[in-house]
Design a protein around this motif. Structure first.
Motif, PDB file in Angstrom:
ATOM      1  N   GLU A   1      15.313 -36.303  20.451  1.00  0.00           N
ATOM      2  CA  GLU A   1      14.935 -37.430  19.593  1.00  0.00           C
ATOM      3  C   GLU A   1      15.837 -38.639  19.853  1.00  0.00           C
ATOM      4  O   GLU A   1      15.371 -39.782  19.885  1.00  0.00           O
ATOM      5  N   TRP A   2      17.153 -38.386  20.050  1.00  0.00           N
ATOM      6  CA  TRP A   2      18.079 -39.497  20.299  1.00  0.00           C
ATOM      7  C   TRP A   2      17.676 -40.243  21.560  1.00  0.00           C
ATOM      8  O   TRP A   2      17.587 -41.483  21.553  1.00  0.00           O
ATOM      9  N   TRP A   3      17.436 -39.519  22.629  1.00  0.00           N
ATOM     10  CA  TRP A   3      17.051 -40.189  23.873  1.00  0.00           C
ATOM     11  C   TRP A   3      15.714 -40.903  23.722  1.00  0.00           C
ATOM     12  O   TRP A   3      15.527 -42.011  24.235  1.00  0.00           O
ATOM     13  N   ASP A   4      14.798 -40.290  23.015  1.00  0.00           N
ATOM     14  CA  ASP A   4      13.485 -40.906  22.835  1.00  0.00           C
ATOM     15  C   ASP A   4      13.582 -42.210  22.054  1.00  0.00           C
ATOM     16  O   ASP A   4      12.777 -43.125  22.234  1.00  0.00           O
ATOM     17  N   ASN A   5      14.601 -42.323  21.204  1.00  0.00           N
ATOM     18  CA  ASN A   5      14.803 -43.546  20.427  1.00  0.00           C
ATOM     19  C   ASN A   5      15.570 -44.620  21.190  1.00  0.00           C
ATOM     20  O   ASN A   5      15.644 -45.763  20.727  1.00  0.00           O
ATOM     21  N   HIS A   6      16.150 -44.273  22.331  1.00  0.00           N
ATOM     22  CA  HIS A   6      17.039 -45.219  23.018  1.00  0.00           C
ATOM     23  C   HIS A   6      16.615 -45.588  24.434  1.00  0.00           C
ATOM     24  O   HIS A   6      17.070 -46.614  24.948  1.00  0.00           O
ATOM     25  N   VAL A   7      15.795 -44.780  25.078  1.00  0.00           N
ATOM     26  CA  VAL A   7      15.331 -45.116  26.427  1.00  0.00           C
ATOM     27  C   VAL A   7      13.827 -44.881  26.501  1.00  0.00           C
ATOM     28  O   VAL A   7      13.237 -44.210  25.660  1.00  0.00           O
ATOM     29  N   SER A   8      13.237 -45.413  27.549  1.00  0.00           N
ATOM     30  CA  SER A   8      11.776 -45.433  27.615  1.00  0.00           C
ATOM     31  C   SER A   8      11.172 -44.369  28.515  1.00  0.00           C
ATOM     32  O   SER A   8       9.944 -44.294  28.633  1.00  0.00           O
ATOM     33  N   ASN A   9      11.988 -43.537  29.169  1.00  0.00           N
ATOM     34  CA  ASN A   9      11.406 -42.621  30.148  1.00  0.00           C
ATOM     35  C   ASN A   9      11.526 -41.151  29.780  1.00  0.00           C
ATOM     36  O   ASN A   9      11.541 -40.284  30.642  1.00  0.00           O
ATOM     37  N   VAL A  10      11.615 -40.841  28.473  1.00  0.00           N
ATOM     38  CA  VAL A  10      11.639 -39.440  28.042  1.00  0.00           C
ATOM     39  C   VAL A  10      10.236 -38.855  28.186  1.00  0.00           C
ATOM     40  O   VAL A  10       9.260 -39.435  27.711  1.00  0.00           O
ATOM     41  N   LYS A  11      10.159 -37.712  28.834  1.00  0.00           N
ATOM     42  CA  LYS A  11       8.876 -37.023  29.022  1.00  0.00           C
ATOM     43  C   LYS A  11       8.946 -35.684  28.302  1.00  0.00           C
ATOM     44  O   LYS A  11       9.674 -34.784  28.696  1.00  0.00           O
ATOM     45  N   LYS A  12       8.139 -35.556  27.256  1.00  0.00           N
ATOM     46  CA  LYS A  12       8.136 -34.343  26.431  1.00  0.00           C
ATOM     47  C   LYS A  12       7.032 -33.405  26.908  1.00  0.00           C
ATOM     48  O   LYS A  12       6.041 -33.179  26.208  1.00  0.00           O
TER      49      LYS A  12
END
Length: 306
Positions: A68-79
């Motif tokens: 969640e932290w990365w998803d809130n701070h960068v644009s290239n998180v792939k879940k």
């Protein structure tokens, strides 16, 4: 309000800087242009449940917060989750992995990744895991801070020091040790994977992480060594053999880059926040930098701000 000088702009330093800035603290980031952060060679897998195979429960628990932290701070998180597979002769390794981990389901890998169709009869799917391109993520964190006026420089620190320099802090942190990792990046347009693939092997497990433009990152080795010389021939051969076992089309891949990095680790492989000699040290990420750095950053902010 203190003025903080964060030493190091790897994943730990940038997460600390971001967390402090978001709490209104005044910060600067001091970089060393002669040191390449170990996180530059990371896989970028946000895979807390897979890590439970060998890591303690605290890594699994805290690592879940990082997606969640990365998803809130960068644009290239792939879940997109993670697939774990093994050759038929090593199915006992897959069963062992299943017994050591949670939050997975048994699947036909070819139904999750079409390019695995017919190649592996069974596999494990961890649907809630994710991944990022670590170099793009670090660049985005850095640019976000720069755009908000945070100073990045190579001069002398002006504030209270938070040392996030990894192995460069060895002289101050006596029980810090290096764990060498080796990786390669190759390009192949014949195969398209949407998620990381972990191939199990009793001697040489590896992971394959998709990148943009037909590229893949492969990593595997964990060597107790402070040697950051170029990749060994043995490691290269074994990594290439592993990716060929995942899909034979990789035999025609073009190698783009190889690299090595020394991961800073404490004896228990758990990162620590240490206050010593008037400084803070945040170190010992082992192979869990992207998984645990956000959690350590939030813990640090709570520690100093209450």
């Amino acid at each position: 309000m203190a003025y903080w000088s964060i030493l190091g702009s790897g994943v730990t330093g940038l997460c600390i800087a971001t967390a402090l800035y978001e709490k209104g603290e005044k910060i600067e980031v001091v970089e060393n242009p002669n040191i390449q952060a170990a996180s530059y060679f990371a896989g970028g897998m946000l895979a807390p449940f897979c890590e439970g195979e060998s890591a303690p429960d605290i890594v699994v628990k805290n690592g879940q917060l990082s997606v969640e932290w990365w998803d809130n701070h960068v644009s290239n998180v792939k879940k997109t989750g993670t697939i774990v597979i093994a050759p038929p002769r090593d199915m006992s390794e897959l069963r062992r992995f299943a017994n050591m981990t949670i939050c997975h389901e048994w699947v036909d890998p070819g139904k999750i990744e079409k390019d695995l169709k017919g190649r592996f009869s069974e596999g494990l799917f961890f649907p809630s895991e994710a991944f990022i391109d670590p170099r793009l993520a670090l660049q985005e964190l850095k640019e976000n801070l720069k755009n908000k006026g945070v100073s990045f420089h190579t001069g002398s620190p002006k504030g209270k020091i938070i040392d996030c320099t990894g192995m460069a802090a060895t002289s101050s942190l006596k029980n810090l040790r290096a764990v060498r990792g080796e990786m390669l990046i190759f390009e192949c347009h014949e195969v398209n994977f949407l998620r990381p693939i972990r191939l199990l092997h009793p001697r040489f497990p590896c992971y394959l992480v998709p990148r943009a433009n037909g590229r893949f990152m492969v990593g595997a080795t964990m060597v107790e060594s402070n040697d950051d010389s170029p990749i060994s021939a043995r490691a290269l051969i074994e990594m290439l053999s592993s990716v060929y076992a995942i899909h034979p089309a990789f035999a025609e891949a073009r190698i783009v880059e190889t690299g090595t990095g020394c991961r800073p680790s404490f004896p228990d492989n758990i990162p620590q926040i240490i206050e010593q000699d008037g400084k803070f040290y945040i170190n010992g990420m082992y192979r869990h930098g992207f998984l645990l750095a956000p959690v350590l950053a939030l813990d640090f902010v709570r520690k100093i701000l209450g």
